[in-house]
Design a protein around this motif. Sequence first.
Motif, mmCIF file in Angstrom:
data_model
loop_
_atom_site.group_PDB
_atom_site.id
_atom_site.type_symbol
_atom_site.label_atom_id
_atom_site.label_comp_id
_atom_site.label_asym_id
_atom_site.label_seq_id
_atom_site.Cartn_x
_atom_site.Cartn_y
_atom_site.Cartn_z
ATOM 1 N N TYR A 76 0.802 -1.218 0.000
ATOM 2 C CA TYR A 76 0.000 0.000 0.000
ATOM 3 C C TYR A 76 0.834 1.266 0.000
ATOM 4 O O TYR A 76 0.465 2.260 -0.621
ATOM 5 C CB TYR A 76 -0.917 -0.006 1.223
ATOM 6 N N ARG A 85 -0.732 1.555 -8.567
ATOM 7 C CA ARG A 85 -1.696 2.268 -7.757
ATOM 8 C C ARG A 85 -2.849 1.367 -7.355
ATOM 9 O O ARG A 85 -3.389 0.650 -8.174
ATOM 10 C CB ARG A 85 -2.185 3.444 -8.586
ATOM 11 N N MET A 86 -3.209 1.422 -6.097
ATOM 12 C CA MET A 86 -4.229 0.503 -5.612
ATOM 13 C C MET A 86 -5.093 1.146 -4.549
ATOM 14 O O MET A 86 -4.605 1.956 -3.761
ATOM 15 C CB MET A 86 -3.556 -0.724 -5.011
ATOM 16 N N SER A 87 -6.356 0.767 -4.503
ATOM 17 C CA SER A 87 -7.209 1.210 -3.404
ATOM 18 C C SER A 87 -6.885 0.356 -2.178
ATOM 19 O O SER A 87 -6.206 -0.662 -2.294
ATOM 20 C CB SER A 87 -8.666 1.032 -3.783
ATOM 21 N N ALA A 88 -7.394 0.772 -1.026
ATOM 22 C CA ALA A 88 -7.135 0.012 0.205
ATOM 23 C C ALA A 88 -7.623 -1.420 0.038
ATOM 24 O O ALA A 88 -6.967 -2.373 0.451
ATOM 25 C CB ALA A 88 -7.826 0.675 1.393
ATOM 26 N N GLY C 23 -4.421 -3.381 -12.487
ATOM 27 C CA GLY C 23 -3.703 -2.711 -11.406
ATOM 28 C C GLY C 23 -2.484 -1.981 -11.946
ATOM 29 O O GLY C 23 -2.211 -0.849 -11.597
ATOM 30 N N ALA C 26 -3.405 0.950 -14.702
ATOM 31 C CA ALA C 26 -4.213 2.113 -14.337
ATOM 32 C C ALA C 26 -3.389 3.349 -13.994
ATOM 33 O O ALA C 26 -3.867 4.460 -14.095
ATOM 34 C CB ALA C 26 -5.118 1.756 -13.166
ATOM 35 N N SER C 27 -2.136 3.147 -13.578
ATOM 36 C CA SER C 27 -1.379 4.292 -13.077
ATOM 37 C C SER C 27 -0.600 5.005 -14.191
ATOM 38 O O SER C 27 -1.151 5.758 -14.962
ATOM 39 C CB SER C 27 -0.417 3.825 -11.996
ATOM 40 N N LEU C 99 -1.956 8.118 -0.590
ATOM 41 C CA LEU C 99 -3.168 8.116 -1.413
ATOM 42 C C LEU C 99 -3.125 9.228 -2.455
ATOM 43 O O LEU C 99 -3.545 9.050 -3.594
ATOM 44 C CB LEU C 99 -4.405 8.293 -0.535
ATOM 45 N N ASN C 102 -0.555 8.221 -5.150
ATOM 46 C CA ASN C 102 -1.003 7.226 -6.137
ATOM 47 C C ASN C 102 -2.218 7.704 -6.908
ATOM 48 O O ASN C 102 -2.699 6.986 -7.753
ATOM 49 C CB ASN C 102 -1.363 5.840 -5.608
ATOM 50 N N ASN C 104 -5.292 8.113 -5.815
ATOM 51 C CA ASN C 104 -6.593 7.629 -5.367
ATOM 52 C C ASN C 104 -7.485 8.787 -4.959
ATOM 53 O O ASN C 104 -8.703 8.677 -4.971
ATOM 54 C CB ASN C 104 -6.436 6.691 -4.173
#
Lengths: 217, 212, 277
Positions: A76, A85-88, C23, C26-27, C99, C102, C104
């Motif tokens: 994370y 990039r990742m959500s929780a 995954g 996406a970035s 966050l 990245n 988010n």
Amino acid sequence: MSILSQAYSWINLKFLLAGLGVTIEVSLISIALSFAIGLILGIIRYVGFKYVSAAVGFVIDIVRNLPLLLIIFFTYFALPQTGLRMSAMSAAITALVVFESAMLAEIVRSGIIAVDPGQMEGARSTGMSYWQAMQHIILPQALLKMIPPLVSQFISLIKDTSLATIIVLPELLYRAQIIYGQDTRYMLPMYLMIAVMYFIVCYALSLVARRLEKRFG
Amino acid sequence: MIQVLTNNWPTLLTGFGNTLLCSVIALFFSLIIGSGFAIMETLPNKLCRIIANTYIEIFRNIPLLVITMFFYVVVPQYVLKMSGFTAGTIGLTLYTSSFIAETVRAGIQAVDTGQMEGARSTGLTYWQSMRYIILPQAFRLVIPPLGNQFINLIKNSSVLAFVAGFDLMYQGDALASATFDTFNTYLVVGVFYLILTLPLSYYMRHLEKKLA
Amino acid sequence: MAKWFKRMLYLLVPVFLLTLLTGCGASKKQADVYQSTKDAKKIVWGVKADTRLFGLMNVKTGEIDGFDVDLAKALTKQMYGKDAQAEFVQTTAKTKVPLLKNGNIDAVAAAMTITDDRKKIVDFTQPYFGAGQSLLVKKGSPIKSIKDLNKNGVKVMAVKGTTAVDNVHKYAPKARVLELDDYAQAFTALKSGQGVAMTTDNGILYGIAKENPDYAVVGGAFTNEPYGLAVNKGQGKMRDELNKALNELQADGTYSRLVKKWFGGIPGFDIKEVEEP
């Protein structure tokens, strides 16, 4: 007594149950994925394609011997530095799958080893290919043998989802903390309640495992 | 990576020491408690078995983090003040002891039941036979799985990071939060854990092979 | 058994590969946040969920309420019109920067102090709230100010990754800081007697003291902690637009109204100080 009834108000319970839902959802997805991957890795380890198996074995040993919490942090907080990039939620699932696949691969490997080696020869002598024998004779037996360790690993996984509270996954423990963050008198009731919830889920699973074991064992 | 190491050597080393310390303390007590409950589980007395079983099932089926948090935030309010290190070590001990109890019980039951009768017939009491005949054999059988429990214990000790227990994970995480160099810091922390767990893991595999 | 197993493999392996690929895919390159939020008429804000007065989750509704949340809503509408949406993601002191990095979240409104160190990794708007670090202690505690903490063996609670940790090292170097993961845990630790005081910004401490009358904020502010909204490095356009909207809200009185709504009734809290960070 009034503290208890306030703490266990329907609103709070509903809030917690939604957290239990997240816990179970994350667990189920992680169990399915790590079972599939663990199975493949375990077979690769057992079959022993020279360098591939050695390399896979090395990576598995590294992952197995790290704390899951570190893997969660790494997924994370560190991976995004490399552009991933990742959500929780996906970070929690990814970390759990990486860790549990490595644990399961070892279980699978020793499960296959535990099947009598004579069986393979026997199957081959009836004209089956190596992979046919593996698929129809060895694996089904190995899987039966693996049921107890597999289930206890799954129980571990469910408990381990609580670690994801640190990356703000809205699971059971996180929600309990949100509730008692608003009124710290709820602390004891909250911990008791989530302990009971975790216990029910995990204990039920271990009862199922015991029944399966009796039936096939 | 090297830089993280050289700049924060004392911090990381303290963390490493605390991780080792709490793991060893927790191992010591969970071996005692776990063996105690394992023996209770094999006793003819039904009440003993029920008590042992309840203890084992409770602590096996609740997350370690929940147990630890309970000792860190709830117990001090009603019972007794304790530091994060203490709370973490107690949590680890209770959690691990339930697994050790299961392991040792399996070991005791794997020792041939005839041995107990044999020992009793030579005039030893139940406890004497347990102490001198059954347990030594059982422990030899369960050394590899116990070793694996110890590895799990070391990994699980990272839960101290949640309760400001000043262990390796806590120190590493605080460094990462302060420097934002998460990638290299976590790598270094990982290497430190592997120094403890990897050799142990290979040794246990070796033992397992030798005993099998 | 074998068939079932095979079928499951066929099903699961592609699913996993797909998750991995999406995954990874996406970035990559950072998009222009201002343009993308403007097109979507939506800003995803990172806010606190554990901090009374700034951002606290309402268990009943599952929504987060607080000054930061209200301000974020007002800014979103000011920038993109009445029908624009503000979406909220819960963060902690520990998770908000990752966050943002990245992608988010588009921006952070989470009681975040502007510091030189942080400026290296994120871009801040002008200060929107003037906080100062203070101490929360049990009523009747001998601790009256930060000086009383500068003794060996004294333990103070703070939240990991906050400026409060560094400030204690600076102003009370002898005290030991216990770093917890969020304010709820830090206060819980204080309540459980893990240390003698909890320290962070006064606004947050007053929020806790308001709900817990046995505890009081003491010693006044010993640092200046101007809060800023944060965007990722390189999102200069987004920062400029946020500044503009902030000025507009200050000019039309919305800002003062929000400050009064959240901090008006709190004894010992100086609204003047807040508004002129």
